[in-house]
Design a protein around this motif. Structure first.
Motif, mmCIF file in Angstrom:
data_model
loop_
_atom_site.group_PDB
_atom_site.id
_atom_site.type_symbol
_atom_site.label_atom_id
_atom_site.label_comp_id
_atom_site.label_asym_id
_atom_site.label_seq_id
_atom_site.Cartn_x
_atom_site.Cartn_y
_atom_site.Cartn_z
ATOM 1 N N GLN A 1 75.235 79.267 64.850
ATOM 2 C CA GLN A 1 76.009 80.246 64.071
ATOM 3 C C GLN A 1 77.490 79.891 64.112
ATOM 4 O O GLN A 1 78.176 79.931 63.092
ATOM 5 C CB GLN A 1 75.795 81.661 64.618
ATOM 6 N N ILE B 1 67.257 78.600 59.877
ATOM 7 C CA ILE B 1 68.472 78.812 59.088
ATOM 8 C C ILE B 1 68.006 79.229 57.703
ATOM 9 O O ILE B 1 67.208 78.533 57.071
ATOM 10 C CB ILE B 1 69.317 77.528 58.986
ATOM 11 N N VAL C 1 71.168 82.642 60.913
ATOM 12 C CA VAL C 1 70.506 81.801 61.914
ATOM 13 C C VAL C 1 69.817 82.736 62.895
ATOM 14 O O VAL C 1 70.436 83.665 63.407
ATOM 15 C CB VAL C 1 71.516 80.913 62.674
ATOM 16 N N MET D 1 78.159 76.697 62.005
ATOM 17 C CA MET D 1 78.121 76.933 60.560
ATOM 18 C C MET D 1 79.355 77.694 60.091
ATOM 19 O O MET D 1 79.732 77.592 58.930
ATOM 20 C CB MET D 1 76.837 77.674 60.174
#
Length: 96
Positions: A13, A37, A42, A16
């Motif tokens: 997380q 994902i 996530v 990203m």
């Protein structure tokens, strides 16, 4: 769910950083469990996805930390990919 998967969800997380992935992908960490994902979400899970990437814990952590290129891991046999290869390549762009 294992502590490894919980830590992986948190790390992914963060990695990203709010970016979204166009599709669904699953990382299977051998002996520990799986995470999914889905867009910008996530979570721990093991449902069907567009692409599934499987590795051991050490390889997964090296990819996530940036110490190991996912393509090199795949070519070296440390990462297996099942499903949509273009989604796997797009995921590499989101995570770098």
């Amino acid at each position: 769910m294992s502590d490894v998967v919980n830590a992986a969800v948190t790390a992914l997380q963060s990695k990203m950083n709010g970016e979204s992935f166009d599709g669904t992908a699953k990382f299977v960490i051998e002996g520990e469990g799986a995470l999914v994902i889905d867009g910008s979400d996530v979570r721990a899970g093991d449902e069907e996805t567009d692409v599934t990437l499987t590795s051991d814990q050490e390889t997964f952590e090296a990819i996530l930390s940036g110490d190991l290129n996912p393509t090199a891991a795949f070519m070296g046999g440390k990462l297996t990919i099942d499903g949509d290869m273009s989604k796997a390549m797009a995921l590499g762009g989101v995570l770098s």
